[in-house]
Design a protein around this motif. Structure first.
Motif, short mmCIF file in Angstrom:
data_model
loop_
_atom_site.label_atom_id
_atom_site.label_comp_id
_atom_site.label_asym_id
_atom_site.label_seq_id
_atom_site.Cartn_x
_atom_site.Cartn_y
_atom_site.Cartn_z
N PRO A 142 2.13 -6.81 -3.30
CA PRO A 142 0.74 -7.31 -3.46
C PRO A 142 -0.24 -6.22 -3.88
CG PRO A 142 1.74 -8.18 -1.45
CD PRO A 142 2.69 -7.15 -1.99
N ILE A 143 -0.02 -4.98 -3.43
CA ILE A 143 -0.95 -3.91 -3.79
C ILE A 143 -0.96 -3.65 -5.28
CG2 ILE A 143 0.77 -2.07 -3.48
CD1 ILE A 143 -1.45 -0.31 -2.38
N LEU A 144 0.14 -3.97 -5.93
CA LEU A 144 0.21 -3.78 -7.38
C LEU A 144 -0.75 -4.72 -8.08
CD1 LEU A 144 1.73 -2.15 -9.55
CD2 LEU A 144 3.41 -4.00 -9.65
N THR A 145 -0.87 -5.93 -7.58
CA THR A 145 -1.81 -6.90 -8.17
C THR A 145 -3.25 -6.60 -7.77
OG1 THR A 145 -0.08 -8.61 -8.13
CG2 THR A 145 -2.36 -9.35 -8.34
N ASP A 146 -3.43 -6.20 -6.52
CA ASP A 146 -4.78 -6.03 -6.00
C ASP A 146 -5.44 -4.74 -6.48
OD1 ASP A 146 -4.36 -8.39 -4.65
OD2 ASP A 146 -3.78 -7.40 -2.78
N ARG A 147 -4.70 -3.64 -6.48
CA ARG A 147 -5.32 -2.34 -6.74
C ARG A 147 -4.74 -1.58 -7.93
NH1 ARG A 147 -5.11 0.84 -1.29
NH2 ARG A 147 -6.21 2.34 -2.64
N GLY A 148 -3.66 -2.06 -8.51
CA GLY A 148 -3.14 -1.43 -9.71
C GLY A 148 -1.97 -0.51 -9.48
N LEU A 149 -1.46 0.03 -10.59
CA LEU A 149 -0.23 0.81 -10.56
C LEU A 149 -0.41 2.12 -9.80
CD1 LEU A 149 2.69 1.21 -11.49
CD2 LEU A 149 1.81 2.16 -13.63
N HIS A 150 -1.50 2.82 -10.03
CA HIS A 150 -1.69 4.13 -9.40
C HIS A 150 -1.70 3.99 -7.88
CE1 HIS A 150 -3.49 7.98 -8.26
NE2 HIS A 150 -3.14 8.42 -9.47
N ALA A 151 -2.40 2.97 -7.35
CA ALA A 151 -2.45 2.77 -5.91
C ALA A 151 -1.08 2.38 -5.36
CB ALA A 151 -3.48 1.70 -5.56
N ALA A 152 -0.35 1.54 -6.10
CA ALA A 152 0.98 1.13 -5.66
C ALA A 152 1.93 2.32 -5.62
CB ALA A 152 1.53 0.03 -6.56
N VAL A 153 1.83 3.19 -6.62
CA VAL A 153 2.68 4.38 -6.64
C VAL A 153 2.29 5.33 -5.51
CG1 VAL A 153 3.34 6.40 -8.01
CG2 VAL A 153 3.13 4.18 -9.11
N ALA A 154 0.99 5.43 -5.24
CA ALA A 154 0.54 6.27 -4.12
C ALA A 154 1.10 5.75 -2.80
CB ALA A 154 -0.97 6.32 -4.09
N ALA A 155 1.18 4.43 -2.66
CA ALA A 155 1.77 3.85 -1.45
C ALA A 155 3.26 4.18 -1.38
CB ALA A 155 1.55 2.34 -1.43
N LEU A 156 3.94 4.11 -2.52
CA LEU A 156 5.35 4.50 -2.55
C LEU A 156 5.51 5.96 -2.15
CD1 LEU A 156 6.90 2.95 -5.81
CD2 LEU A 156 7.61 2.52 -3.46
N ALA A 157 4.63 6.79 -2.67
CA ALA A 157 4.71 8.22 -2.36
C ALA A 157 4.50 8.47 -0.87
CB ALA A 157 3.66 8.99 -3.18
N GLY A 158 3.62 7.69 -0.24
CA GLY A 158 3.40 7.87 1.18
C GLY A 158 4.60 7.49 2.02
N ASP A 159 5.38 6.51 1.55
CA ASP A 159 6.57 6.08 2.29
C ASP A 159 7.80 6.91 1.95
OD1 ASP A 159 5.06 4.11 3.47
OD2 ASP A 159 5.60 2.58 1.98
N TYR B 195 -3.18 -1.67 -16.31
CA TYR B 195 -2.30 -2.00 -17.42
C TYR B 195 -1.94 -3.48 -17.34
CZ TYR B 195 -1.76 3.02 -16.68
OH TYR B 195 -2.01 4.35 -16.47
N PRO B 196 -1.34 -4.03 -18.40
CA PRO B 196 -0.89 -5.43 -18.32
C PRO B 196 0.07 -5.63 -17.14
CG PRO B 196 -0.82 -4.64 -20.59
CD PRO B 196 -1.14 -3.46 -19.74
N PRO B 197 0.03 -6.79 -16.50
CA PRO B 197 0.85 -7.02 -15.30
C PRO B 197 2.34 -6.74 -15.51
CG PRO B 197 -0.75 -8.79 -15.56
CD PRO B 197 -0.85 -7.95 -16.79
N ALA B 198 2.89 -7.16 -16.66
CA ALA B 198 4.32 -6.93 -16.90
C ALA B 198 4.62 -5.44 -17.00
CB ALA B 198 4.75 -7.64 -18.18
N VAL B 199 3.72 -4.68 -17.62
CA VAL B 199 3.92 -3.24 -17.74
C VAL B 199 3.82 -2.57 -16.38
CG1 VAL B 199 2.95 -1.12 -18.72
CG2 VAL B 199 3.12 -3.17 -20.13
N GLU B 200 2.84 -2.98 -15.57
CA GLU B 200 2.69 -2.40 -14.24
C GLU B 200 3.92 -2.69 -13.39
OE1 GLU B 200 -2.07 -2.05 -13.38
OE2 GLU B 200 -1.01 -3.80 -12.61
N SER B 201 4.44 -3.91 -13.48
CA SER B 201 5.60 -4.26 -12.68
C SER B 201 6.82 -3.43 -13.07
CB SER B 201 5.91 -5.76 -12.85
OG SER B 201 7.06 -6.12 -12.11
#
Length: 405
Positions: free
Chosen positions: A283-300, A315-321
């Motif tokens: 869900p964070i990928l949709t709500d806050r974008g790729l950079h935030a989702a990657v930052a969450a991955l980095a934290g885990d 970026y476009p949703p398909a590209v971000e995914s």
């Protein structure tokens, strides 16, 4: 300079012979295949003539490489067909077949003009350079001015030498220019054209589509397996525990422990469902974008991960995914297989491409054809992107995905 000039001279001079051979062969097959086309031997004759024509065209591509620096690539598509008729159709429908023939015909006037001009210019200039060695042997008392003093006097002959030396750069320029012009003309006719590109692109897209369908089917099977073996099993266990507690309540037996167990089982099921949802699309990928989702991955991640890029860029949703799962798999592989301690994730954007790069300090040696990386490649290729992996033994491993947007 000397080498390129010599190559151009050799190309132009040899074009005289090549042009004559090409013209004779072209006329022979036009007449021969034309006459045999009304007989059963027409098909085999056409295939045989096309085979020889392609060998001659290949030789021309190689000769043009003397001037161009590299041989022209062959434009032919595979010939498929079980019967002679099918193979004739496969050869005849390729534009390269007729472009080869067109070049063999055009080579005769081009080669004759270029070859003769190259010979004349070269011979005249070199003759002027060595004029003192031969001019004395051909006296001509009726030679007009200024040829009379140039040919019959020693100062004049050495003057011819000086003039010839001064004209050597001009002669070399002419040879290189003429050779390059003829080679470029050959490249126009003999290089792969739009037909081959379209056929190869269609084949590539068909393969990519099959790979995407296979990847989607594998993903659905994974989700089904995770639901069946994970969340579903925990929910069933919680239901059985609640049923056991319900049977105990009328008898006055203690059911608190069963209720607590059921609650823990439901909590585990909820955690499993959340993990599964994040694996499908966080869900964070949709709500806050790729950079935030990657930052969450980095934290885990157990690695020390540095994320570079614009946090506000979307970026476009398909590209971000696709980029998210490339990064998630790359981080997992770096920690699990490469024994890496740190990783740098870079998100970069150009006018039409999003580039995702992961560089770790692990031991390297990743197999680009492995199942995990192959799955990522399919996901990237589904968007007409490109995945490259550099992982020499000893590291570092660099994973790069280029995604059009």
């Amino acid at each position: 300079m000397i080498r390129t000039t010599a190559s151009a001279l050799a190309y132009l001079v040899s074009s005289i012979v090549a042009g004559l051979v090409g013209l004779v062969w072209s006329l022979a097959i036009i007449v021969g295949v034309g006459l045999l086309s009304i007989t059963l031997a027409g098909g085999p004759a056409f295939l045989g003539a096309a085979w020889v024509t392609r060998r001659l065209a290949d030789l021309e591509r190689h000769r043009a490489g003397w001037v161009l620096g590299t041989a022209i690539a062959a434009p032919y598509l595979p010939i498929e067909g079980a019967t002679v008729r099918q193979r004739v159709s496969a050869v005849a429908t390729q534009p390269a077949t007729w472009r080869d023939l067109a070049w063999l015909v055009a080579l005769f006037p081009l080669g004759l003009a270029g070859g003769i001009a190259a010979i004349v210019v070269t011979v005249v200039d070199l003759a002027a350079v060595v004029a003192p060695a031969w001019a004395w042997a051909v006296p001509n008392p009726r030679a007009p001015f200024p040829m009379d003093p140039l040919m019959t006097t020693m100062p004049g002959r050495f003057g011819l030498t000086v003039l010839g030396v001064l004209l050597l750069p001009v002669t070399a320029w002419f040879l290189r220019t003429a050779g390059l012009a003829q080679a470029r003309t050959a490249q126009v006719l003999l290089a792969p054209g739009a037909h081959r590109y379209l056929v190869e692109e269609t084949t590539r897209l068909a393969q990519t589509r099959r790979r995407v369908v296979d990847a989607q089917a594998a993903e659905l099977r994974r989700i089904e397996r995770d639901l069946h073996d994970g969340a579903q099993a925990r929910i069933v266990a919680a239901g059985m525990t609640m049923a056991l507690a319900a049977r105990k309540l009328p008898t006055g037996a203690a059911a608190a422990s069963d209720v607590d167990l059921a609650r823990r089982q439901l909590d585990d099921a909820l955690t499993e469902l959340r993990r599964l949802v994040r694996g499908i699309h966080p869900p964070i990928l949709t709500d806050r974008g790729l950079h935030a989702a990657v930052a969450a991955l980095a934290g885990d991640s157990p690695l020390a991960v540095e994320v570079r890029g614009d946090p506000d860029d979307r970026y476009p949703p398909a590209v971000e995914s696709a980029a998210y799962f490339v990064i998630a798999e790359g981080l997992a592989n770096a920690g699990k297989h490469a024994d890496a301690r740190s990783c740098v994730v870079t998100l970069a954007r150009t006018a039409d491409t999003v580039t995702v790069t992961l560089a770790d300090d692990g031991q390297g040696g990743a197999d680009p054809s492995g199942s995990g990386l192959d799955g990522l490649r399919r996901r990237v290729e589904a968007l007409d992107g490109q995945l490259t992996i550099t992982s020499p033994p000893g590291g570092p491993t660099v994973l790069s995905a280029e995604l059009p947007h």
